[in-house]
Design an enzyme around this catalytic site. Structure first.
Site, mmCIF file in Angstrom:
data_model
loop_
_atom_site.group_PDB
_atom_site.id
_atom_site.type_symbol
_atom_site.label_atom_id
_atom_site.label_comp_id
_atom_site.label_asym_id
_atom_site.label_seq_id
_atom_site.Cartn_x
_atom_site.Cartn_y
_atom_site.Cartn_z
ATOM 1 N N THR A 156 0.870 -1.180 0.000
ATOM 2 C CA THR A 156 0.000 0.000 0.000
ATOM 3 C C THR A 156 0.903 1.225 0.000
ATOM 4 O O THR A 156 2.061 1.144 0.425
ATOM 5 C CB THR A 156 -0.887 0.053 1.251
ATOM 6 O OG1 THR A 156 -0.021 0.141 2.381
ATOM 7 C CG2 THR A 156 -1.749 -1.177 1.384
ATOM 8 N N GLU A 211 -5.715 -4.070 -0.497
ATOM 9 C CA GLU A 211 -5.993 -5.192 0.409
ATOM 10 C C GLU A 211 -7.135 -6.076 -0.073
ATOM 11 O O GLU A 211 -7.376 -7.145 0.468
ATOM 12 C CB GLU A 211 -6.354 -4.657 1.804
ATOM 13 C CG GLU A 211 -5.215 -4.033 2.573
ATOM 14 C CD GLU A 211 -4.993 -2.559 2.248
ATOM 15 O OE1 GLU A 211 -5.426 -2.103 1.168
ATOM 16 O OE2 GLU A 211 -4.372 -1.857 3.070
ATOM 17 N N LYS A 263 -14.269 17.279 10.783
ATOM 18 C CA LYS A 263 -15.094 17.225 11.995
ATOM 19 C C LYS A 263 -15.454 18.648 12.418
ATOM 20 O O LYS A 263 -14.620 19.383 12.925
ATOM 21 C CB LYS A 263 -14.361 16.489 13.104
ATOM 22 C CG LYS A 263 -14.039 15.074 12.713
ATOM 23 C CD LYS A 263 -13.400 14.281 13.838
ATOM 24 C CE LYS A 263 -13.033 12.896 13.343
ATOM 25 N NZ LYS A 263 -11.745 12.829 12.641
ATOM 26 N N TRP A 312 -19.806 15.308 11.099
ATOM 27 C CA TRP A 312 -18.841 15.025 10.041
ATOM 28 C C TRP A 312 -19.290 15.617 8.710
ATOM 29 O O TRP A 312 -20.457 15.490 8.333
ATOM 30 C CB TRP A 312 -18.666 13.506 9.862
ATOM 31 C CG TRP A 312 -17.891 12.870 10.970
ATOM 32 C CD1 TRP A 312 -17.452 13.474 12.112
ATOM 33 C CD2 TRP A 312 -17.467 11.512 11.042
ATOM 34 N NE1 TRP A 312 -16.783 12.582 12.898
ATOM 35 C CE2 TRP A 312 -16.779 11.361 12.260
ATOM 36 C CE3 TRP A 312 -17.594 10.413 10.198
ATOM 37 C CZ2 TRP A 312 -16.232 10.142 12.659
ATOM 38 C CZ3 TRP A 312 -17.052 9.202 10.595
ATOM 39 C CH2 TRP A 312 -16.372 9.070 11.815
HETATM 40 P P1 ADP Z 1 -3.348 3.674 -1.786
HETATM 41 O O1 ADP Z 1 -3.675 4.530 -2.995
HETATM 42 O O2 ADP Z 1 -3.504 4.400 -0.498
HETATM 43 O O3 ADP Z 1 -2.154 2.828 -1.910
HETATM 44 P P2 ADP Z 1 -5.397 1.927 -2.618
HETATM 45 O O4 ADP Z 1 -5.057 2.170 -4.036
HETATM 46 O O5 ADP Z 1 -5.540 0.566 -2.129
HETATM 47 O O6 ADP Z 1 -4.400 2.582 -1.688
HETATM 48 O O7 ADP Z 1 -6.620 2.838 -2.281
HETATM 49 C C1 ADP Z 1 -7.716 2.434 -1.546
HETATM 50 C C2 ADP Z 1 -8.525 3.600 -1.143
HETATM 51 O O8 ADP Z 1 -8.856 4.447 -2.245
HETATM 52 C C3 ADP Z 1 -9.862 3.227 -0.571
HETATM 53 O O9 ADP Z 1 -9.734 2.822 0.768
HETATM 54 C C4 ADP Z 1 -10.661 4.502 -0.743
HETATM 55 O O10 ADP Z 1 -10.404 5.424 0.276
HETATM 56 C C5 ADP Z 1 -10.123 5.059 -2.022
HETATM 57 N N1 ADP Z 1 -11.009 4.739 -3.144
HETATM 58 C C6 ADP Z 1 -10.884 3.765 -4.055
HETATM 59 N N2 ADP Z 1 -11.885 3.799 -4.935
HETATM 60 C C7 ADP Z 1 -12.690 4.820 -4.582
HETATM 61 C C8 ADP Z 1 -13.916 5.360 -5.090
HETATM 62 N N3 ADP Z 1 -14.503 4.888 -6.160
HETATM 63 N N4 ADP Z 1 -14.446 6.409 -4.430
HETATM 64 C C9 ADP Z 1 -13.863 6.925 -3.330
HETATM 65 N N5 ADP Z 1 -12.720 6.460 -2.813
HETATM 66 C C10 ADP Z 1 -12.139 5.424 -3.427
#
Ligand code: ADP
Length: 544
Positions: free
Chosen positions: A185, A330, A439, A444
């Site tokens: 991640t 994940e 917040k 929220w």
């Molecule tokens: P990172 O970019 O932090 O490495 P990921 O690519 O796994 O991690 O991103 C996951 C996160 O991206 C989700 O937990 C969510 O917050 C955000 N995310 C993914 N798809 C969407 C979506 N369609 N709308 C809003 N948020 C999204």
């Protein structure tokens, strides 16, 4: 009593075997790093993947060893994945957009024994190589002619690496729960954490997302995998496409509007997938050049929230269906997909659009619930929002090396870190990442909702909303905006535009104009960096 059915392990390389047998002539097309467009087929790819497996085995790579890739989407990258998995080793995708030190941390944490890289990244690889403690050899994803003259230990061109390896090499036998892929991640908080996919989870995930009411990919499709293989498995496309025998097209290193359009057009692409920022570039290019998308049926958009205006433009102006999707590394990564259910599909368009803006519903294999601060389950009424937890056979049960244990509870639920609502029809809506939520006075405010509205203003290219300290309300929203080139808009223009579209107390207290927004390595707006930048920002309302 056990069933009397065959124990046919779900192994990833069986997907490529299937494609080579039953969809042998289906094409795999790549824009190469060198420039020209390369064409091959699943039939030709399978023996080359077996050569990779054999060549790796000859170098001593064995079951469970990690082999890193630092590469764009291409046929060679895909062959490498299948070759690695075919001997029970683990492909480890490194994200080249991370800082070099982060890449070093990740590669060392994973104990990567070899590194396959695109020549685009030669300088980066040379820079980090002295710090890569366990990498024994380097494979440049090119032929001998293009092999860079780089000072790297045991460097070889990919085509030489596989040249005299056996195209009929037999895959190894092992359990379907064997580790298969590794992706870290991006680590917006703390160090990056490794998600370790198994063969079983990758195969099941590809089957789950290929379903008609999920991604709906079929043999008749030509799919452009814009989302990088280093971004959470390219959202399963390198497994899903050969599984159904769809043609797959790889954009290599070029993501700009003109390059993406060229592939959509020449390869008669019917489906594609990427994060919203890529589509912003494409839509702008189409508009500037007065182009249409006659072949494209649908576009999968996820990774961050897809703005309403983007869905409308794709659907109304270009006749391309948007499938809004949500997921995370994940989750292999897809968790929900926003296809229209039977009782929504015939609604008037504006009402349907409300559902398309949601992040979608879960395919079989993804369980979801929302919980409050005491971990009590909240109602699925579309109003209550809480932390989203998920469970399923393609969802992580821990991180590599035991990091990040807090995210997993004793009942097997993984805390996504997202805040969401679930509605009675099963559609999930992300209101925020828990750490981005604003917040204000104990309530929220969803930053995502305001951002999505703000980018609907014709002068706005990109927008982010962050919470800024306020003496009375704890935090109040600040709208940070990048204007489109040549366009102007004032603070009042933007606030007037938002007014009436969101609750009054959600209205940003101020608007800041910037030249660009910081992005993460996976193309998302980096809210943490923005919060830092505006850390001491004084809102005009702070004196009230
Ligand atoms: P990172 O970019 O932090 O490495 P990921 O690519 O796994 O991690 O991103 C996951 C996160 O991206 C989700 O937990 C969510 O917050 C955000 N995310 C993914 N798809 C969407 C979506 N369609 N709308 C809003 N948020 C999204």
């Amino acid at each position: 009593m056990l069933g009397l059915m065959q124990d046919w392990p779900l192994l990833v390389h069986k997907i490529l075997d299937h494609a080579a047998l039953y969809h042998a002539n289906r094409e795999v097309v790549t824009r190469t790093v060198e420039g020209p467009i390369h064409h091959t087929t699943y039939g030709e790819m399978a023996p080359r993947a077996r050569r990779v497996a054999h060549a790796l085995e000859r170098r001593g790579i064995k079951l469970g060893d990690r082999v890193a890739t630092l590469a764009w989407n291409s046929y060679r990258h895909m062959e490498t994945w299948y070759g690695i998995t075919g001997i029970g080793a683990v492909y480890h995708t490194l994200n080249p957009r991370l800082f070099p030190d982060q890449i070093v941390y990740i590669a060392n944490h994973a104990n990567d024994r070899a590194l396959f890289f695109d020549t685009t990244f030669t300088d980066l690889v040379v820079q980090i190589a002295p710090k890569l403690k366990n990498v024994e050899f380097y494979v440049a994803l090119c032929d001998r002619e293009h092999l860079p003259k780089a000072d790297l230990p045991n460097l070889i061109a990919y085509e030489d690496f596989i040249a005299d390896a056996d195209p009929a090499f037999a895959w190894k036998d092992f359990d379907e729960n064997t580790a298969c892929g590794l992706c870290y991640t991006s680590g917006t908080t703390g160090n990056p954490k490794g998600v370790l996919y198994s063969h079983r989870s990758n195969v099941l995930h590809a089957m789950m997302v290929a379903q008609a009411d999920a991604h709906g990919l079929s043999n008749k499709d030509s799919v452009l995998a814009v989302v990088p293989m280093f971004h959470a498995n390219a959202w399963a496309l390198a497994f899903e496409a050969p599984m159904v025998g769809a043609k797959i097209v790889f954009p290599g290193p070029k993501f700009d509007g003109a390059s993406i359009y060229e592939l959509l057009d020449t390869e008669k692409v019917t489906m594609t997938a990427a994060v919203p920022t890529v589509w912003l570039m494409l839509l702008q290019y189409l508009e500037e050049n007065n182009l249409k998308l006659p072949n494209l049926n649908s576009v999968l958009i996820g990774g961050s929230a897809c703005p309403r205006s983007m869905i409308e433009t794709f659907e109304k102006k270009y006749g391309v269906e948007v499938i809004h999707a949500w997921g995370m590394t994940e989750m292999s990564p897809l968790g929900t997909l926003g296809t229209m259910k039977h009782d929504i599909v015939d609604l008037p368009y504006e009402q349907k659009l409300d559902y398309k803006c949601k992040q979608g519903h879960a395919p079989f294999g993804v369980e979801m619930k929302i919980v409050d601060a005491e971990d009590r389950e909240l109602p699925r009424d579309g109003k209550a929002f809480g932390r989203l937890k998920v469970r399923g056979p393609a969802i992580a049960k821990g991180y590599m090396g035991g990091d990040g244990k807090d995210a997993f509870d004793s009942e097997g639920w993984f805390d996504t870190g997202d805040v969401a609502t679930l509605d009675p029809r099963g559609y999930m809506t992300i209101t925020d990442r828990a750490k981005d939520v604003i917040k204000s006075g104990g309530e929220w405010i969803s930053s995502i909702e305001i951002e999505n509205l703000a980018v609907g203003h014709p002068a706005v290219a990109e927008a982010a909303v962050i919470g800024v300290v306020h003496p009375k309300w704890d935090e109040r929203p600040l709208l940070v905006v990048v204007l489109k080139e040549g366009k102007t808009a004032s603070k009042d223009d933007l606030l007037n535009y938002l007014s009436g579209k969101i609750a009054k107390w959600w209205m940003p207290d101020d608007v800041a104009f910037v030249d660009e927004l910081p992005h993460t390595a996976t193309g998302k707006i980096q809210k943490s960096a923005l919060r830092e930048k505006f850390g001491s920002y004084r809102l005009p309302t702070a004196a009230e």
